[in-house]
Scaffold this motif. Structure first.
Motif, short mmCIF file in Angstrom:
data_model
loop_
_atom_site.label_atom_id
_atom_site.label_comp_id
_atom_site.label_asym_id
_atom_site.label_seq_id
_atom_site.Cartn_x
_atom_site.Cartn_y
_atom_site.Cartn_z
N ASP A 424 0.86 -1.18 0.00
CA ASP A 424 0.00 0.00 0.00
C ASP A 424 0.89 1.23 0.00
O ASP A 424 2.11 1.11 -0.21
N SER A 425 0.33 2.38 0.25
CA SER A 425 1.12 3.60 0.26
C SER A 425 0.55 4.60 1.24
O SER A 425 -0.64 4.53 1.62
N LEU A 426 1.39 5.52 1.68
CA LEU A 426 1.00 6.65 2.51
C LEU A 426 1.38 7.92 1.77
O LEU A 426 2.39 7.96 1.06
N SER A 427 0.58 8.96 1.94
CA SER A 427 0.79 10.16 1.15
C SER A 427 1.67 11.20 1.82
O SER A 427 2.42 11.92 1.16
N SER A 428 1.59 11.28 3.17
CA SER A 428 2.32 12.34 3.87
C SER A 428 2.35 12.02 5.36
O SER A 428 1.83 10.99 5.81
N SER A 429 2.93 12.92 6.15
CA SER A 429 3.02 12.71 7.59
C SER A 429 1.67 12.72 8.27
O SER A 429 1.56 12.33 9.44
N ALA A 430 0.64 13.13 7.57
CA ALA A 430 -0.70 13.10 8.15
C ALA A 430 -1.40 11.77 7.90
O ALA A 430 -2.55 11.57 8.31
N ASP A 431 -0.72 10.84 7.24
CA ASP A 431 -1.36 9.61 6.78
C ASP A 431 -0.88 8.39 7.58
O ASP A 431 0.26 8.33 8.02
N SER A 432 -1.78 7.42 7.76
CA SER A 432 -1.43 6.15 8.40
C SER A 432 -2.42 5.09 7.95
O SER A 432 -3.52 5.40 7.52
N ASP A 433 -2.01 3.84 8.03
CA ASP A 433 -2.88 2.69 7.73
C ASP A 433 -2.87 1.74 8.90
O ASP A 433 -1.81 1.48 9.49
#
Length: 521
Positions: A424-433
């Protein structure tokens, strides 16, 4: 038989983002004049690898009475030294201010660690430790191999000792106390601990000289403790990183104190990911909690036994103990004309385990996680509680004659494993899975969770077991939080009463990542 099931809603489910989220090679030579040993005036600042450099990220925030005196680019931290007259409040204010900066992951005191041994009156006599762990039986299979390297991060080692010289190659090691290339002890009468530890793990066997070490592994000395028996977090962390970069298969840490530090945690995480098994002493306080660094999940924590296989009165114990080994009145190499002497401590038990690990690697090619499992699966129950002996007393004969994954011994475990991955992927420091992983086995002996993310970002890994709830960056059971995006968490005997919960969080940057979960029966 290994399997690779697909991720589906039965095996691995993506959950809603967790609520309440909060946001040697590589070692720069110490600045001339930086004092050896403990460095109480220093603050260690860890910096995300998304920064241009640790020094540049921190230097602009350092007050005028302080200076950056050391940089480790691999572990991505710097040491900031304050004047000795500076008040503790000035350092605390700096920690509070600098940790508010986006690129700074942590700031902490450069605490002091001590060699973990207990002195007693000199006693001369026969060895018992190799026999107690059945090394003499294991030697019928292998004496060990020079292709296996045990690094002793400790005081310096007297590498010309008649029972050690054959175990050292042309590269004897590094001195991180005095910042030079010679790890020989400075004061032989005072600096004996590293030599004693090295002799236990790998004193030359079957050479008609002195004692027999557990294994005939090659030795490296990382001198990180001074002749006083103490050393700073930064010196020890640098030595661990250096040992891993030299290809050490086993890193022995017969030292402790100072509590949890992110710098040391990152060092043992780095070493594990580089392929080194880190073995550490539980501590000599006689308390029911294991000291750091042994308490880090990456380390094999070792308690000490008396000759009658009862827990030594000085040995720490607790839920973090992995293995036990003889530690009282252990005879090994010495630095003075005496040449051999008995001393006691979890420091002495730890290289017994390191030596058995070296013997095991002479027979089987194993990853750190698999080697850890092999040592535990083949350990012997000596009638102590799990908090005192962990999986049991390490056993060399079992370790070298039991096919890895076949079980046996006090640690249990079977031969099957299964691996699952998700991309998967994360977009920025505001992102988490957050992911929920459904167990394939009813009672796995171990689970390994790996995260591989982009080199241009800084992703972190968090895991909860047994609750079914998603971890957050402030509440979790396990965390791997290095300064890059390569993380690993190893859990022995995981709680399978609920799905495993895995959080991937971007501290900085974005990009694609892969999470791999490996279960072992």
């Amino acid at each position: 038989m290994a399997g690779t099931p697909n991720f589906d809603r039965r095996t691995f489910l993506k959950l809603a983002a967790a609520a309440g989220l909060t946001g040697a090679a590589g070692v720069t030579t110490a600045t001339p004049g930086r004092s050896p040993g403990p460095k109480k005036e220093e603050i260690l600042v860890g910096v995300s690898k998304t920064a241009d450099s640790p020094r540049k990220a921190v230097e602009k925030h350092v007050p005028g009475n302080a200076t950056v005196v050391h940089e480790n680019k691999t572990l991505s931290y710097v040491a900031v030294k304050f004047p000795s007259v500076a008040a503790d409040r000035a350092r605390e204010n700096f920690i509070s201010a600098v940790t508010k900066r986006d690129e700074v992951k942590y700031a902490e005191k450069n605490v002091t660690h001590q060699a973990l041994y207990t002195t007693n009156d000199p006693q001369y006599g026969s060895q018992y430790a190799p026999q107690q762990v059945n090394a003499d039986t294991a030697w019928d299979t292998t004496l060990g191999s020079a292709d296996v390297t045990v690094a002793v991060v400790d005081q310096g080692v007297k590498y010309d000792h008649p029972d050690l010289s054959a175990q050292f190659g042309s590269d004897k090691g590094q001195d991180f106390v005095d910042a030079d290339g010679d790890p020989y002890p400075d004061v032989l009468a005072d600096e004996y601990h590293g030599t004693h530890v090295a002799g236990i793990a790998a004193g030359t066997t079957d050479n008609s000289e002195g004692i027999g070490g557990i294994s005939d592994s090659s030795l490296l000395s990382g001198r990180a403790l001074s002749e006083s028996g103490s050393g700073s977090t930064s010196d020890i962390a640098d030595a661990i990183e250096w040992a891993a970069d030299q290809g050490a298969d086993v890193i022995n840490l017969s030292l402790g104190g100072g509590g949890y530090t992110s710098t040391m945690k990152n060092a043992v995480s780095y070493a594990t990911q580089q392929g080194s098994l880190v073995v550490a002493a539980a501590g000599n306080d006689g308390s029911g909690s294991v000291s750091y660094p042994a308490a880090y999940s990456e380390c094999v924590a070792v308690s000490a036994l008396d000759p009658d296989e009862t827990l030594a009165s000085y040995s720490n114990y607790g839920t973090d103990i992995d293995l036990a080994a003889p530690g009282t009145n252990v005879l090994s190499c010495w630095t003075t004309d005496t040449e051999y002497k008995e001393i006691s401590g979890t420091s002495m038990a730890t290289p017994v385990v390191s030596g058995v690990a070296g013997l095991t690697l002479a027979v089987y090619d194993l990853s750190p996680a698999d080697l850890r499992s092999q040592l535990k699966n083949t350990a012997v129950d000596v009638g102590l509680s799990e908090n005192e002996q962990g999986a049991g007393r390490v056993d060399a004969a079992n370790a070298v004659t039991t096919e890895p994954g076949s079980g046996g011994g006090g640690g249990g475990g079977g031969g099957d494993s299964t691996t699952s991955t998700i991309d998967d992927s994360l977009s920025s420091s505001a992102d988490s899975d957050c992911w929920s992983y459904a167990w394939e086995y009813g009672s796995p002996s171990q689970v390994v969770v790996d995260l591989s993310g982009p080199s241009s970002a800084d992703f972190d890994l968090y895991v909860n077991e047994g609750s079914g709830t998603c971890p957050t960056t402030g509440s979790y059971d396990y965390r791997s939080w290095t300064t890059d995006s390569e993380e690993q968490i190893v859990i022995d005997d995981p709680d399978t009463s609920a799905d495993l919960s895995v959080l991937v969080d971007s501290y900085s940057g974005g990009g694609s990542y892969t999470v791999t979960v490996t279960e072992k029966e």
